[in-house]
Design an enzyme around this catalytic site. Structure first.
Site, PDB file in Angstrom:
ATOM      1  N   GLU A  25       2.078  -1.981  -8.300  1.00  0.00           N
ATOM      2  CA  GLU A  25       0.585  -2.352  -8.653  1.00  0.00           C
ATOM      3  C   GLU A  25       0.458  -3.692  -9.053  1.00  0.00           C
ATOM      4  O   GLU A  25      -0.568  -4.332  -9.054  1.00  0.00           O
ATOM      5  CB  GLU A  25       0.047  -1.458  -9.763  1.00  0.00           C
ATOM      6  CG  GLU A  25       0.271  -1.343 -11.372  1.00  0.00           C
ATOM      7  CD  GLU A  25       1.265  -0.506 -11.737  1.00  0.00           C
ATOM      8  OE1 GLU A  25       2.241  -0.098 -10.826  1.00  0.00           O
ATOM      9  OE2 GLU A  25       1.475  -0.002 -12.857  1.00  0.00           O
ATOM     10  N   ASN A  26       1.441  -4.603  -9.313  1.00  0.00           N
ATOM     11  CA  ASN A  26       1.226  -5.964  -9.698  1.00  0.00           C
ATOM     12  C   ASN A  26       0.963  -6.771  -8.463  1.00  0.00           C
ATOM     13  O   ASN A  26       0.537  -7.845  -8.042  1.00  0.00           O
ATOM     14  CB  ASN A  26       2.514  -6.594 -10.252  1.00  0.00           C
ATOM     15  CG  ASN A  26       3.676  -6.323  -9.570  1.00  0.00           C
ATOM     16  OD1 ASN A  26       3.966  -5.215  -9.278  1.00  0.00           O
ATOM     17  ND2 ASN A  26       4.703  -7.456  -9.528  1.00  0.00           N
TER      18      ASN A  26
END
Lengths: 235, 218, 218, 235
Positions: free
Chosen positions: C47-48
């Site tokens: 999710e980064n």
């Protein structure tokens, strides 16, 4: 990765599942960056009662304009529809409905639809016919209207290059609404000029990551120019 | 004498400051790009997704994938950038575009503008105009002071459906430069040879004339 | 016998279908990537801002600019893509990620999950967990069935501050596979050698046992 | 184009105008893609009472963590702050306030702030402590909470390459929150590894168009790695 191979080889496969009364979100601005072959396939399949979400509706005889010929479009959601005599006729006849939406609001509605944001506030359209009937709320002393997002049963997109995972890049200003449309379709179909091997597109330059894309088809494009204007010395 | 379209554009271009990001509407606003004063540089934003719009292309440069918001073939300057329409309107809506110049049918003393719809005529759409008037930091309206029947376009209250409310602060017409503030038009400059009386006569909304009104400089 | 962490991960990996986009939380979920069954391929989302997360790097490949959501050095697969955090959570929030696997302190019969905050202990933050449970199409919670004091983590109603409501449909613990529906946990599979009675005893929330409950297959 | 030359040559110029009690939005995820030199300059200038909006607060002695040493931070808006003993101490002492915000909501708040969207609805956080006191509205039968956008007096950003017009690209996952932060600062300062000539960056690959950027400074970076994990065969 078989489960990630999005490439289809026929337009029938590309638009499989399109039915009457569905909503189709289309990329493109004017005639620039439009999925020509997918539009032609919709005409061929003949689905009727369609709601088409697209900044424009093509021109007479080209682009989305061809879907007017057999009265396939029930409703257009657009910011500008002024290049099309058949459109005008069907609109005046009451055969066609149009929901005029400011261009930036339209782009943001598509993005929001793809991003799971059901609604957002914008100053655009406050105090105008666009704002009528919409919720108004003040932030920092300024009034904004609430706009709901848009998603479609299908999104039809035109990209420059894609790999079989569905990663896409767009060429020049043919990008326009295409990456936004790509995020907002339950089934997203991308028509491309070139299919490349995974890894050929630099990961950080990919405009549309493959996660948004369900089908990729290689097309051929006429790329009609709407208004050719030349530098002064060449006129 | 009333200004020509090119003279209006020339006067508009004098508003630009070095380093401004500018969005120019179709028509007279677009002409302003030809008259940017020496020593001043502006960067043009085209709302279909181009920052650093350049000149029109040569025949060899024409590319169907390279158009502006007026759907005309165009080029990009060196150092331009291209992006999607949501990003483009983020720039506009977020107030990053310094200047927007656009035409109008009517403007009123409260800074309201009507520019997209004449009831009874076919409505083609607002395109990006509503976003632009809601978003840009400074908006300049360029238009003729009166319509071809001589009716003023600077009104006490707009009669046509609005494009935006409370957003216009500066108007440049073929007769005058005006500011909109406190429910009135403030006359700032006259076109060369145009009298304050003529401007008064062609301005239907409340007009404030303070002191001597200078002629425009080009 | 209760499953090991790796066995839980192995069982989780059996949930994946070919072509799934999967986001794996820290801990046991991450291990699941090691056990994807033959003939099945999944693509990992971090999710980064990374789709197509690959293996950990060799010493030569280590790059400070290439990390995963756990802030570990990582690589990308061929055909991966990298993007900003808003785009990454657009994928998650918009339901484009097919599967999310994450740990929890508590889950209840209404599909509520508590996984980020224990009052009285220092709160470090929820990171992306609230977005993930609100966005992914399918969420699998992996955890031990009971805490180290033997208290059930499958409750009638969560006692800790929630991460999300009404979002958990499937739970894989060291003892069982359960579905959450209609205000109850439905027992679907037992860990090899674990009795229904033991699971019943360690499940505080309403447990439904219908018919014979098979042992998990690996 | 002198008016478009954003390059400054000293960190003093880069952070000129930063005052006590301002809000600073910072790019970076963990220690990846953080504007190291700009953070050091904030420490050097000594502005106090700052509100810092950043996914994390660095670690003890590095990244935003160094701003804790002289108690410059009044409030952190973050999704995760768990790597920092000094942070913990100041939080427990009541010297520091923290507003925990889900990571995706934080990213979207920055984007919305930059895009002139004052607020948006999201399902994230509904029914949790994050949703407390926020407006709830149903769309298609599902409840969503209203989240307001974030803008800052300053945005501090770390990019890979920029030209003097301020056009930026980011390297690998050091992109993270940086392009979002860049849009949301009244003054946006970008610290880069390399300044390139205009035209070197392909127009359609630019992540942050220069219109968002006010100042560009070339920095040098330590690029500390938070968790070095190697492939199994190399452990």
């Amino acid at each position: 990765m078989s489960g990630f191979d999005k490439v289809v080889t026929s337009y029938e496969q590309a638009m499989q599942g399109l039915e009457d009364n569905m909503t189709v979100i289309a990329g493109g601005f004017g005639l620039c960056g439009i999925p020509e072959g997918l539009i032609a396939q919709i005409k061929k399949q003949g689905a009727k009662g369609l709601t088409i979400v697209s900044n424009n509706c093509g021109v007479d005889g080209f682009g989305l304009g061809i879907l007017l010929e057999d009265k396939q479009i029930k409703k257009m959601v657009s910011s500008y529809v002024g290049e099309n005599a058949l459109f005008e006729k069907q609109l005046l006849n009451g055969e066609l409905e149009v929901e005029l939406t400011p261009q930036g609001t339209l782009a943001e509605k598509m993005r929001a639809g793809g991003a799971g944001i059901p609604a957002f506030y914008t100053a655009t359209g406050y105090g105008t016919p666009v704002g009528e009937g919409k919720e108004v709320k003040e932030f920092n002393g300024r009034p904004y209207i609430l706009e709901e997002s848009i998603t479609g049963d299908f999104a039809i997109v035109k990209a420059w290059k894609a790999d079989r995972f569905g990663n896409c890049i767009y060429r020049h200003t043919a990008q326009n609404f295409n990456p936004l449309a790509a995020t907002a379709g339950k089934i997203t179909v991308v028509e491309v000029e070139e299919i490349v091997e995974p890894g050929e597109l630099e990961p950080a330059h990919i405009h549309t990551p493959g996660i948004y894309v369900d089908r990729v088809i290689k097309g051929t494009f006429e790329k009609r120019i709407e208004r050719k204007v030349l530098a002064k010395e060449e006129r | 004498m009333a200004l020509t379209r090119d003279q209006i554009a020339m006067r508009v271009a004098h508003e630009f400051q070095d380093g401004n990001y500018v969005n120019l509407g179709i028509g007279i606003p677009t002409l302003a790009a030809n008259y940017v004063p020496d020593g001043i540089e502006v960067m043009l934003q085209s709302e279909n997704g181009l920052l650093g719009m350049g000149r029109y292309p040569t025949e060899a440069e024409v590319d169907a994938d390279m158009i502006n918001a007026g759907k005309e073939t165009v080029t990009a300057i060196t150092g331009g950038s291209i992006f999607n329409s949501a990003e483009s309107f983020a720039m506009i809506r977020g107030g990053h575009v310094d200047f927007t110049v656009l035409g109008a049918f009517e403007v009123d003393v409260n800074g309201n503008i009507a520019s997209w719809m004449i009831p009874g005529k076919l409505v083609k759409g607002m395109g990006g105009a509503m976003d632009l008037v809601a978003g840009a930091k400074n908006i300049i309206v360029t238009m003729t002071h009166a319509d071809k029947h001589g009716n003023s376009k600077l009104l006490q209250e707009c009669t046509l459906p609005l494009t935006g409310v409370n957003c216009i602060t500066r108007i440049i017409t073929d007769l005058a430069v005006l500011e909109v503030a406190d429910g009135a038009f403030y006359l700032k400059e006259r076109a060369p040879g145009v009298s304050v009386e003529e401007i008064q006569e062609k301005t239907a909304g409340k007009l404030v004339v303070e002191g001597d009104i200078p002629e425009m400089q080009f």
